[in-house]
Design a protein around this motif. Sequence first.
Motif, PDB file in Angstrom:
ATOM      1  N   ALA A 159      44.126 -19.359 -13.343  1.00  0.00           N
ATOM      2  CA  ALA A 159      43.848 -18.129 -12.602  1.00  0.00           C
ATOM      3  C   ALA A 159      42.961 -18.387 -11.389  1.00  0.00           C
ATOM      4  N   LEU A 160      41.874 -19.134 -11.577  1.00  0.00           N
ATOM      5  CA  LEU A 160      40.884 -19.295 -10.515  1.00  0.00           C
ATOM      6  C   LEU A 160      41.223 -20.413  -9.546  1.00  0.00           C
ATOM      7  N   VAL A 161      41.737 -21.539 -10.055  1.00  0.00           N
ATOM      8  CA  VAL A 161      41.984 -22.684  -9.168  1.00  0.00           C
ATOM      9  C   VAL A 161      43.405 -22.657  -8.618  1.00  0.00           C
ATOM     10  N   PHE A 162      44.391 -22.656  -9.510  1.00  0.00           N
ATOM     11  CA  PHE A 162      45.770 -22.631  -9.034  1.00  0.00           C
ATOM     12  C   PHE A 162      46.097 -21.316  -8.339  1.00  0.00           C
ATOM     13  N   GLY A 163      45.774 -20.191  -8.997  1.00  0.00           N
ATOM     14  CA  GLY A 163      46.136 -18.884  -8.454  1.00  0.00           C
ATOM     15  C   GLY A 163      45.277 -18.453  -7.283  1.00  0.00           C
ATOM     16  N   PHE A 164      43.981 -18.267  -7.526  1.00  0.00           N
ATOM     17  CA  PHE A 164      43.107 -17.732  -6.477  1.00  0.00           C
ATOM     18  C   PHE A 164      42.985 -18.687  -5.293  1.00  0.00           C
ATOM     19  N   CYS A 165      42.651 -19.956  -5.555  1.00  0.00           N
ATOM     20  CA  CYS A 165      42.508 -20.920  -4.453  1.00  0.00           C
ATOM     21  C   CYS A 165      43.826 -21.108  -3.705  1.00  0.00           C
ATOM     22  N   GLY A 166      44.937 -21.166  -4.470  1.00  0.00           N
ATOM     23  CA  GLY A 166      46.227 -21.351  -3.838  1.00  0.00           C
ATOM     24  C   GLY A 166      46.617 -20.198  -2.941  1.00  0.00           C
ATOM     25  N   LEU A 167      46.483 -18.983  -3.439  1.00  0.00           N
ATOM     26  CA  LEU A 167      46.864 -17.813  -2.653  1.00  0.00           C
ATOM     27  C   LEU A 167      45.927 -17.604  -1.465  1.00  0.00           C
ATOM     28  N   LEU A 168      44.628 -17.865  -1.661  1.00  0.00           N
ATOM     29  CA  LEU A 168      43.687 -17.764  -0.541  1.00  0.00           C
ATOM     30  C   LEU A 168      44.033 -18.807   0.520  1.00  0.00           C
ATOM     31  N   GLY A 169      44.383 -20.005   0.073  1.00  0.00           N
ATOM     32  CA  GLY A 169      44.794 -21.038   1.017  1.00  0.00           C
ATOM     33  C   GLY A 169      46.033 -20.644   1.802  1.00  0.00           C
ATOM     34  N   TRP A 170      46.999 -20.056   1.122  1.00  0.00           N
ATOM     35  CA  TRP A 170      48.227 -19.622   1.815  1.00  0.00           C
ATOM     36  C   TRP A 170      47.944 -18.471   2.759  1.00  0.00           C
ATOM     37  N   ARG A 171      47.015 -17.573   2.395  1.00  0.00           N
ATOM     38  CA  ARG A 171      46.655 -16.490   3.314  1.00  0.00           C
ATOM     39  C   ARG A 171      46.027 -17.052   4.585  1.00  0.00           C
ATOM     40  N   LEU A 172      45.115 -18.016   4.438  1.00  0.00           N
ATOM     41  CA  LEU A 172      44.481 -18.624   5.605  1.00  0.00           C
ATOM     42  C   LEU A 172      45.500 -19.397   6.433  1.00  0.00           C
ATOM     43  N   ARG A 173      46.419 -20.069   5.750  1.00  0.00           N
ATOM     44  CA  ARG A 173      47.445 -20.833   6.460  1.00  0.00           C
ATOM     45  C   ARG A 173      48.359 -19.910   7.271  1.00  0.00           C
ATOM     46  N   ALA A 174      48.754 -18.805   6.661  1.00  0.00           N
ATOM     47  CA  ALA A 174      49.611 -17.844   7.362  1.00  0.00           C
ATOM     48  C   ALA A 174      48.895 -17.254   8.571  1.00  0.00           C
ATOM     49  N   ARG A 175      47.607 -16.971   8.413  1.00  0.00           N
ATOM     50  CA  ARG A 175      46.837 -16.411   9.523  1.00  0.00           C
ATOM     51  C   ARG A 175      46.717 -17.419  10.661  1.00  0.00           C
ATOM     52  N   GLN A 176      46.490 -18.680  10.320  1.00  0.00           N
ATOM     53  CA  GLN A 176      46.372 -19.722  11.344  1.00  0.00           C
ATOM     54  C   GLN A 176      47.707 -19.946  12.057  1.00  0.00           C
ATOM     55  N   ASP A 177      48.809 -19.916  11.291  1.00  0.00           N
ATOM     56  CA  ASP A 177      50.127 -20.064  11.899  1.00  0.00           C
ATOM     57  C   ASP A 177      50.419 -18.915  12.848  1.00  0.00           C
ATOM     58  N   SER A 178      50.002 -17.700  12.432  1.00  0.00           N
ATOM     59  CA  SER A 178      50.218 -16.520  13.264  1.00  0.00           C
ATOM     60  C   SER A 178      49.457 -16.629  14.585  1.00  0.00           C
ATOM     61  N   LYS A 179      48.218 -17.101  14.531  1.00  0.00           N
ATOM     62  CA  LYS A 179      47.426 -17.262  15.740  1.00  0.00           C
ATOM     63  C   LYS A 179      48.000 -18.366  16.619  1.00  0.00           C
ATOM     64  N   GLY A 180      48.647 -19.342  15.970  1.00  0.00           N
ATOM     65  CA  GLY A 180      49.225 -20.437  16.732  1.00  0.00           C
ATOM     66  C   GLY A 180      50.587 -20.135  17.288  1.00  0.00           C
ATOM     67  N   GLY A 181      51.055 -18.890  17.056  1.00  0.00           N
ATOM     68  CA  GLY A 181      52.339 -18.499  17.602  1.00  0.00           C
ATOM     69  C   GLY A 181      53.499 -18.841  16.719  1.00  0.00           C
ATOM     70  N   GLU A 182      53.227 -19.355  15.489  1.00  0.00           N
ATOM     71  CA  GLU A 182      54.304 -19.694  14.570  1.00  0.00           C
ATOM     72  C   GLU A 182      54.589 -18.498  13.699  1.00  0.00           C
ATOM     73  N   LYS A 183      55.702 -18.564  13.034  1.00  0.00           N
ATOM     74  CA  LYS A 183      56.101 -17.487  12.118  1.00  0.00           C
ATOM     75  C   LYS A 183      55.268 -17.580  10.855  1.00  0.00           C
ATOM     76  N   CYS A 184      54.707 -16.450  10.433  1.00  0.00           N
ATOM     77  CA  CYS A 184      53.924 -16.429   9.202  1.00  0.00           C
ATOM     78  C   CYS A 184      54.808 -16.686   8.016  1.00  0.00           C
ATOM     79  N   ALA A 185      54.208 -17.283   6.968  1.00  0.00           N
ATOM     80  CA  ALA A 185      54.975 -17.545   5.756  1.00  0.00           C
ATOM     81  C   ALA A 185      55.282 -16.265   5.049  1.00  0.00           C
TER      82      ALA A 185
END
Length: 333
Positions: free
Chosen positions: A307-333
Amino acid sequence: MSLKTLDLVRWNIISIVLGGSIWVLLVLGAWFRWIILNELELLLLLALFVIMPLTVPLVSLPRQSRQFYQLSSLILFLQPFAALIGGVSFLLATGPLAAAFAAVWLLFTGLLTLLGLVRLFQARRTLPDICLAAALLYLPIGSTWMVLARLGLQPLGFGVHTDLLTAVHFHFIAMAALIITGLTGQVIPTTAYTLSRVTYRVAALGVLVNPILVAAGLTLAQVTQLHFLDTAPADLLALSLILIALLGLRFVVPMTNSLLTQVLLLFSYTAVFFTMLFAAAYALGVATGAWTITISQMILIHGLENALVFGFCGLLGWRLRARQDSKGGEKCA
Protein backbone atom coordinates in the motif's frame (compact mmCIF):
# COMPACT_ATOMS: atom_id res chain seq x y z
CA MET A 1 -19.08 27.37 -6.63
CA SER A 2 -19.51 25.27 -9.80
CA LEU A 3 -17.42 22.74 -11.70
CA LYS A 4 -16.83 25.36 -14.39
CA THR A 5 -15.26 27.86 -11.99
CA LEU A 6 -13.53 25.38 -9.66
CA ASP A 7 -9.81 24.73 -10.17
CA LEU A 8 -10.00 20.93 -10.18
CA VAL A 9 -6.23 20.47 -10.18
CA ARG A 10 -5.91 22.46 -6.96
CA TRP A 11 -9.03 20.78 -5.56
CA ASN A 12 -7.47 17.37 -6.22
CA ILE A 13 -4.19 18.35 -4.54
CA ILE A 14 -6.09 19.67 -1.52
CA SER A 15 -8.02 16.39 -1.40
CA ILE A 16 -4.77 14.39 -1.37
CA VAL A 17 -3.18 16.54 1.36
CA LEU A 18 -6.28 16.62 3.57
CA GLY A 19 -6.96 12.94 2.96
CA GLY A 20 -3.41 12.06 3.90
CA SER A 21 -3.65 14.18 7.04
CA ILE A 22 -6.91 12.53 8.06
CA TRP A 23 -5.40 9.09 7.47
CA VAL A 24 -2.35 9.88 9.61
CA LEU A 25 -4.64 11.10 12.41
CA LEU A 26 -6.64 7.87 12.17
CA VAL A 27 -3.43 5.82 12.37
CA LEU A 28 -2.34 7.76 15.45
CA GLY A 29 -5.78 7.38 16.98
CA ALA A 30 -5.67 3.63 16.45
CA TRP A 31 -2.09 3.44 17.73
CA PHE A 32 -2.98 5.20 21.00
CA ARG A 33 -6.30 3.32 21.12
CA TRP A 34 -8.38 6.47 21.03
CA ILE A 35 -10.39 4.80 18.27
CA ILE A 36 -10.81 1.14 17.35
CA LEU A 37 -9.50 0.42 13.86
CA ASN A 38 -7.59 -2.67 12.77
CA GLU A 39 -4.83 -2.89 10.17
CA LEU A 40 -7.16 -3.91 7.33
CA GLU A 41 -9.53 -1.04 8.02
CA LEU A 42 -6.62 1.42 8.02
CA LEU A 43 -5.41 0.04 4.68
CA LEU A 44 -8.88 0.43 3.22
CA LEU A 45 -9.10 3.99 4.54
CA LEU A 46 -5.75 4.72 2.87
CA ALA A 47 -7.33 3.66 -0.43
CA LEU A 48 -10.30 5.98 0.12
CA PHE A 49 -8.47 9.07 1.34
CA VAL A 50 -5.13 8.98 -0.51
CA ILE A 51 -4.84 6.35 -3.24
CA MET A 52 -8.10 7.25 -4.96
CA PRO A 53 -7.40 11.00 -5.44
CA LEU A 54 -3.91 10.12 -6.68
CA THR A 55 -5.34 7.68 -9.20
CA VAL A 56 -8.25 9.43 -10.94
CA PRO A 57 -6.23 12.07 -12.87
CA LEU A 58 -3.94 9.32 -14.20
CA VAL A 59 -6.76 7.74 -16.22
CA SER A 60 -7.92 10.95 -17.87
CA LEU A 61 -8.22 11.34 -21.63
CA PRO A 62 -7.64 14.60 -23.52
CA ARG A 63 -10.06 17.42 -22.75
CA GLN A 64 -11.47 17.14 -26.28
CA SER A 65 -13.43 14.11 -25.08
CA ARG A 66 -16.28 16.18 -23.62
CA GLN A 67 -18.29 13.41 -21.95
CA PHE A 68 -15.20 11.92 -20.36
CA TYR A 69 -13.96 15.31 -19.17
CA GLN A 70 -17.28 16.25 -17.58
CA LEU A 71 -17.57 12.89 -15.82
CA SER A 72 -13.95 13.09 -14.66
CA SER A 73 -14.58 16.59 -13.31
CA LEU A 74 -17.64 15.44 -11.37
CA ILE A 75 -15.70 12.50 -9.90
CA LEU A 76 -12.78 14.69 -8.86
CA PHE A 77 -15.19 17.09 -7.17
CA LEU A 78 -17.16 14.37 -5.33
CA GLN A 79 -14.20 12.21 -4.29
CA PRO A 80 -13.31 13.87 -0.95
CA PHE A 81 -16.97 13.92 0.14
CA ALA A 82 -17.46 10.25 -0.80
CA ALA A 83 -14.23 9.30 0.99
CA LEU A 84 -15.23 11.20 4.13
CA ILE A 85 -18.71 9.64 4.29
CA GLY A 86 -17.36 6.18 3.50
CA GLY A 87 -14.62 6.63 6.08
CA VAL A 88 -17.12 7.54 8.79
CA SER A 89 -18.66 4.07 8.36
CA PHE A 90 -15.58 2.60 10.08
CA LEU A 91 -16.15 4.77 13.14
CA LEU A 92 -19.71 3.47 13.54
CA ALA A 93 -20.80 0.17 15.02
CA THR A 94 -21.24 -2.60 12.46
CA GLY A 95 -24.81 -2.61 11.21
CA PRO A 96 -27.26 -0.91 8.84
CA LEU A 97 -26.15 2.66 9.62
CA ALA A 98 -22.47 1.87 9.00
CA ALA A 99 -23.43 0.03 5.81
CA ALA A 100 -25.49 3.03 4.64
CA PHE A 101 -22.45 5.30 4.98
CA ALA A 102 -20.28 2.72 3.19
CA ALA A 103 -22.90 2.51 0.42
CA VAL A 104 -22.12 6.14 -0.48
CA TRP A 105 -18.63 4.97 -1.42
CA LEU A 106 -20.17 2.12 -3.43
CA LEU A 107 -22.29 4.64 -5.37
CA PHE A 108 -19.19 6.74 -5.99
CA THR A 109 -17.31 3.75 -7.42
CA GLY A 110 -20.35 3.23 -9.64
CA LEU A 111 -19.53 6.61 -11.21
CA LEU A 112 -15.99 5.35 -11.72
CA THR A 113 -17.43 2.33 -13.54
CA LEU A 114 -19.15 4.72 -15.96
CA LEU A 115 -15.82 6.51 -16.38
CA GLY A 116 -14.17 3.17 -17.12
CA LEU A 117 -16.79 2.30 -19.74
CA VAL A 118 -16.43 5.68 -21.45
CA ARG A 119 -12.66 5.28 -21.42
CA LEU A 120 -12.90 1.76 -22.81
CA PHE A 121 -14.94 2.91 -25.80
CA GLN A 122 -13.10 6.18 -26.45
CA ALA A 123 -9.49 5.11 -25.90
CA ARG A 124 -7.33 3.30 -28.46
CA ARG A 125 -8.12 -0.05 -26.80
CA THR A 126 -4.51 -1.11 -26.57
CA LEU A 127 -3.65 -3.45 -23.71
CA PRO A 128 -2.36 -0.59 -21.49
CA ASP A 129 -5.58 1.37 -22.13
CA ILE A 130 -7.68 -1.70 -21.32
CA CYS A 131 -5.80 -2.09 -18.01
CA LEU A 132 -6.57 1.53 -17.09
CA ALA A 133 -10.25 1.12 -17.96
CA ALA A 134 -10.53 -2.26 -16.19
CA ALA A 135 -9.14 -0.73 -13.00
CA LEU A 136 -12.23 1.47 -12.80
CA LEU A 137 -14.57 -1.38 -13.73
CA TYR A 138 -13.26 -3.59 -10.93
CA LEU A 139 -13.60 -1.02 -8.13
CA PRO A 140 -17.30 -1.65 -7.29
CA ILE A 141 -16.40 -5.25 -6.36
CA GLY A 142 -14.13 -3.97 -3.62
CA SER A 143 -16.65 -1.40 -2.41
CA THR A 144 -19.41 -4.04 -2.35
CA TRP A 145 -17.30 -6.16 0.00
CA MET A 146 -16.69 -3.04 2.07
CA VAL A 147 -20.46 -2.57 2.47
CA LEU A 148 -20.87 -6.24 3.40
CA ALA A 149 -18.14 -5.91 6.02
CA ARG A 150 -19.74 -2.82 7.58
CA LEU A 151 -23.14 -4.49 7.52
CA GLY A 152 -21.71 -7.57 9.21
CA LEU A 153 -22.90 -10.02 6.56
CA GLN A 154 -20.81 -13.11 5.89
CA PRO A 155 -21.89 -14.63 2.55
CA LEU A 156 -21.02 -18.32 2.00
CA GLY A 157 -19.64 -18.45 5.52
CA PHE A 158 -16.87 -15.90 4.91
CA GLY A 159 -15.79 -14.16 8.08
CA VAL A 160 -15.64 -10.39 8.49
CA HIS A 161 -11.87 -10.71 8.25
CA THR A 162 -12.24 -12.21 4.77
CA ASP A 163 -14.70 -9.47 3.79
CA LEU A 164 -12.16 -6.79 4.63
CA LEU A 165 -9.28 -8.68 3.01
CA THR A 166 -11.27 -8.96 -0.21
CA ALA A 167 -12.27 -5.28 -0.10
CA VAL A 168 -8.63 -4.24 0.40
CA HIS A 169 -7.41 -6.57 -2.35
CA PHE A 170 -9.86 -5.32 -4.96
CA HIS A 171 -9.22 -1.66 -4.13
CA PHE A 172 -5.45 -1.96 -4.42
CA ILE A 173 -5.38 -4.39 -7.37
CA ALA A 174 -7.50 -1.84 -9.23
CA MET A 175 -6.08 1.49 -8.11
CA ALA A 176 -2.43 0.45 -7.78
CA ALA A 177 -1.56 -2.73 -9.69
CA LEU A 178 -3.70 -2.22 -12.80
CA ILE A 179 -3.05 1.52 -13.05
CA ILE A 180 0.72 1.10 -12.73
CA THR A 181 0.60 -1.82 -15.17
CA GLY A 182 -1.27 0.27 -17.73
CA LEU A 183 0.99 3.30 -17.34
CA THR A 184 4.12 1.14 -17.58
CA GLY A 185 2.88 -0.34 -20.85
CA GLN A 186 2.35 3.13 -22.32
CA VAL A 187 6.02 3.98 -21.80
CA ILE A 188 7.51 0.84 -23.38
CA PRO A 189 8.51 1.99 -26.87
CA THR A 190 7.20 0.20 -29.93
CA THR A 191 10.81 -0.24 -30.99
CA ALA A 192 11.62 -2.28 -27.87
CA TYR A 193 12.81 -5.83 -28.23
CA THR A 194 10.07 -8.32 -29.08
CA LEU A 195 10.80 -10.20 -25.84
CA SER A 196 10.01 -7.07 -23.80
CA ARG A 197 6.70 -6.50 -25.61
CA VAL A 198 5.68 -10.16 -25.26
CA THR A 199 6.66 -10.14 -21.58
CA TYR A 200 4.49 -7.08 -21.03
CA ARG A 201 1.49 -8.66 -22.75
CA VAL A 202 1.75 -11.83 -20.67
CA ALA A 203 2.24 -9.95 -17.40
CA ALA A 204 -0.48 -7.37 -18.11
CA LEU A 205 -2.98 -10.09 -18.97
CA GLY A 206 -2.08 -11.82 -15.71
CA VAL A 207 -2.83 -8.68 -13.70
CA LEU A 208 -5.93 -7.97 -15.79
CA VAL A 209 -7.66 -11.32 -15.14
CA ASN A 210 -6.45 -11.68 -11.54
CA PRO A 211 -9.49 -10.05 -9.87
CA ILE A 212 -11.79 -12.50 -11.67
CA LEU A 213 -9.61 -15.44 -10.65
CA VAL A 214 -9.49 -14.20 -7.05
CA ALA A 215 -13.29 -13.96 -6.87
CA ALA A 216 -13.73 -17.41 -8.40
CA GLY A 217 -10.96 -18.92 -6.28
CA LEU A 218 -12.31 -17.55 -3.00
CA THR A 219 -15.81 -18.81 -3.74
CA LEU A 220 -14.75 -22.28 -4.91
CA ALA A 221 -12.29 -22.69 -2.03
CA GLN A 222 -15.02 -21.82 0.48
CA VAL A 223 -17.47 -24.27 -1.09
CA THR A 224 -15.05 -27.14 -1.80
CA GLN A 225 -12.53 -26.54 1.03
CA LEU A 226 -9.75 -26.90 -1.57
CA HIS A 227 -7.61 -24.01 -0.41
CA PHE A 228 -5.14 -24.14 -3.27
CA LEU A 229 -7.92 -22.61 -5.40
CA ASP A 230 -7.62 -19.28 -3.61
CA THR A 231 -3.80 -19.31 -3.45
CA ALA A 232 -3.16 -19.94 -7.15
CA PRO A 233 -4.35 -16.42 -8.17
CA ALA A 234 -1.90 -14.95 -5.63
CA ASP A 235 0.96 -16.81 -7.32
CA LEU A 236 -0.15 -15.54 -10.75
CA LEU A 237 -0.38 -11.95 -9.48
CA ALA A 238 3.06 -12.21 -7.87
CA LEU A 239 4.70 -13.44 -11.06
CA SER A 240 2.87 -10.90 -13.25
CA LEU A 241 3.78 -7.90 -11.09
CA ILE A 242 7.40 -9.01 -10.80
CA LEU A 243 7.59 -8.99 -14.60
CA ILE A 244 5.92 -5.54 -14.73
CA ALA A 245 8.45 -4.30 -12.14
CA LEU A 246 11.36 -5.57 -14.24
CA LEU A 247 9.98 -3.75 -17.29
CA GLY A 248 9.43 -0.61 -15.22
CA LEU A 249 13.02 -0.68 -14.00
CA ARG A 250 14.21 -1.20 -17.56
CA PHE A 251 12.10 1.39 -19.39
CA VAL A 252 10.28 3.76 -17.00
CA VAL A 253 12.89 4.73 -14.40
CA PRO A 254 15.71 5.48 -16.91
CA MET A 255 13.31 7.53 -19.07
CA THR A 256 12.27 9.73 -16.12
CA ASN A 257 14.05 13.08 -15.74
CA SER A 258 13.39 14.16 -12.15
CA LEU A 259 15.56 12.53 -9.48
CA LEU A 260 12.72 12.57 -6.93
CA THR A 261 10.35 10.92 -9.40
CA GLN A 262 12.98 8.34 -10.29
CA VAL A 263 13.45 7.49 -6.60
CA LEU A 264 9.70 7.13 -6.00
CA LEU A 265 9.26 4.86 -9.04
CA LEU A 266 12.39 2.89 -8.12
CA PHE A 267 11.04 2.28 -4.61
CA SER A 268 7.68 1.25 -6.04
CA TYR A 269 8.98 -1.24 -8.58
CA THR A 270 11.62 -2.66 -6.23
CA ALA A 271 9.09 -3.22 -3.45
CA VAL A 272 7.19 -5.62 -5.71
CA PHE A 273 9.99 -8.19 -5.49
CA PHE A 274 9.71 -8.40 -1.70
CA THR A 275 5.93 -8.18 -1.33
CA MET A 276 5.05 -10.55 -4.15
CA LEU A 277 7.65 -13.16 -3.24
CA PHE A 278 6.29 -13.02 0.30
CA ALA A 279 2.74 -13.49 -1.02
CA ALA A 280 3.89 -16.43 -3.13
CA ALA A 281 5.58 -17.94 -0.07
CA TYR A 282 2.35 -17.55 1.90
CA ALA A 283 0.31 -19.19 -0.86
CA LEU A 284 2.77 -22.07 -1.21
CA GLY A 285 2.82 -22.59 2.55
CA VAL A 286 -0.99 -22.77 2.67
CA ALA A 287 -1.09 -25.20 -0.26
CA THR A 288 1.65 -27.54 0.96
CA GLY A 289 1.62 -27.09 4.73
CA ALA A 290 5.42 -26.82 4.62
CA TRP A 291 5.42 -23.58 6.65
CA THR A 292 3.00 -21.10 8.15
CA ILE A 293 2.81 -17.37 7.57
CA THR A 294 0.02 -15.81 9.62
CA ILE A 295 -2.57 -13.38 8.29
CA SER A 296 -1.21 -10.73 10.66
CA GLN A 297 2.25 -11.16 9.17
CA MET A 298 0.80 -10.95 5.68
CA ILE A 299 -1.02 -7.71 6.47
CA LEU A 300 2.06 -6.16 8.09
CA ILE A 301 4.64 -7.16 5.47
CA HIS A 302 2.72 -7.73 2.25
CA GLY A 303 -0.25 -5.41 2.75
CA LEU A 304 1.38 -2.39 4.34
CA GLU A 305 4.45 -2.39 2.08
CA ASN A 306 2.29 -2.85 -1.01
CA ALA A 307 0.00 0.00 0.00
CA LEU A 308 2.62 2.55 1.06
CA VAL A 309 5.64 1.72 -1.12
CA PHE A 310 4.30 0.08 -4.26
CA GLY A 311 0.95 1.89 -4.31
CA PHE A 312 1.48 5.32 -2.78
CA CYS A 313 5.08 5.90 -3.92
CA GLY A 314 4.33 4.47 -7.35
CA LEU A 315 1.22 6.54 -7.99
CA LEU A 316 2.83 9.71 -6.59
CA GLY A 317 5.80 9.09 -8.87
CA TRP A 318 3.53 8.69 -11.89
CA ARG A 319 1.64 11.87 -10.97
CA LEU A 320 4.91 13.82 -10.82
CA ARG A 321 6.09 12.21 -14.05
CA ALA A 322 2.87 13.12 -15.85
CA ARG A 323 3.11 16.70 -14.59
CA GLN A 324 6.72 17.00 -15.75
CA ASP A 325 5.86 15.55 -19.17
CA SER A 326 2.99 18.02 -19.46
CA LYS A 327 5.27 20.97 -18.70
CA GLY A 328 7.76 19.62 -21.20
CA GLY A 329 5.15 19.64 -23.92
CA GLU A 330 4.75 15.85 -24.00
CA LYS A 331 1.51 13.98 -23.75
CA CYS A 332 0.56 13.13 -20.17
CA ALA A 333 0.31 9.48 -19.27
